[in-house]
Design a protein around this motif. Structure first.
Motif, PDB file in Angstrom:
ATOM      1  N   MET A   1       0.842  -1.195   0.000  1.00  0.00           N
ATOM      2  CA  MET A   1       0.000   0.000   0.000  1.00  0.00           C
ATOM      3  C   MET A   1       0.875   1.241   0.000  1.00  0.00           C
ATOM      4  O   MET A   1       2.059   1.163   0.306  1.00  0.00           O
ATOM      5  N   ALA A   2       0.288   2.335  -0.319  1.00  0.00           N
ATOM      6  CA  ALA A   2       1.005   3.608  -0.313  1.00  0.00           C
ATOM      7  C   ALA A   2       1.420   3.958   1.120  1.00  0.00           C
ATOM      8  O   ALA A   2       0.710   3.637   2.076  1.00  0.00           O
ATOM      9  N   ASP A   3       2.562   4.605   1.251  1.00  0.00           N
ATOM     10  CA  ASP A   3       3.050   5.005   2.573  1.00  0.00           C
ATOM     11  C   ASP A   3       2.040   5.857   3.323  1.00  0.00           C
ATOM     12  O   ASP A   3       1.873   5.707   4.533  1.00  0.00           O
ATOM     13  N   GLU A   4       1.344   6.749   2.603  1.00  0.00           N
ATOM     14  CA  GLU A   4       0.353   7.620   3.250  1.00  0.00           C
ATOM     15  C   GLU A   4      -0.774   6.784   3.866  1.00  0.00           C
ATOM     16  O   GLU A   4      -1.243   7.080   4.965  1.00  0.00           O
ATOM     17  N   ASP A   5      -1.213   5.747   3.141  1.00  0.00           N
ATOM     18  CA  ASP A   5      -2.278   4.879   3.656  1.00  0.00           C
ATOM     19  C   ASP A   5      -1.800   4.119   4.884  1.00  0.00           C
ATOM     20  O   ASP A   5      -2.522   4.000   5.874  1.00  0.00           O
ATOM     21  N   TYR A   6      -0.574   3.600   4.818  1.00  0.00           N
ATOM     22  CA  TYR A   6      -0.014   2.876   5.956  1.00  0.00           C
ATOM     23  C   TYR A   6       0.048   3.774   7.191  1.00  0.00           C
ATOM     24  O   TYR A   6      -0.348   3.384   8.287  1.00  0.00           O
ATOM     25  N   LYS A   7       0.550   4.994   7.001  1.00  0.00           N
ATOM     26  CA  LYS A   7       0.668   5.924   8.120  1.00  0.00           C
ATOM     27  C   LYS A   7      -0.696   6.262   8.714  1.00  0.00           C
ATOM     28  O   LYS A   7      -0.849   6.366   9.936  1.00  0.00           O
ATOM     29  N   LEU A   8      -1.694   6.425   7.862  1.00  0.00           N
ATOM     30  CA  LEU A   8      -3.044   6.725   8.340  1.00  0.00           C
ATOM     31  C   LEU A   8      -3.617   5.564   9.143  1.00  0.00           C
ATOM     32  O   LEU A   8      -4.174   5.760  10.227  1.00  0.00           O
TER      33      LEU A   8
END
Length: 84
Positions: A31-38
């Motif tokens: 998954m995209a890093d932004e999604d993981y962080k969220l």
């Protein structure tokens, strides 16, 4: 851990529970890093919220007040060093 196949992990002596296996299945694809962080932020928020609720319940059951925290903050809880 090389192989994150949920079926193999479920047979491990330290077995993952069904919820953990389902989470692995959900995140099988990158998954995209932004999604993981969220997602990580939301999980941590949920855990922190549960801790807050448990602490408030403990305070209520034990009649803990702000004054108690003030008093404890000024107390000395260290163990004395052995003097020979």
């Amino acid at each position: 851990m090389e192989n994150l196949d949920p079926e193999i992990l479920s047979q491990n002596p330290t077995r993952l529970n069904e919820q953990q296996l389902q989470m692995l299945r959900l995140f099988k694809e990158p998954m995209a890093d932004e999604d993981y962080k969220l997602i990580k932020k939301e999980i941590l928020f949920l855990k922190a919220k549960k801790i807050d609720v448990a602490l408030e319940q403990w305070e209520k059951e034990n009649n803990i007040s702000a004054e108690d925290y003030e008093r404890w903050g000024k107390e000395h809880f260290r163990m004395p060093y052995n003097q020979k």
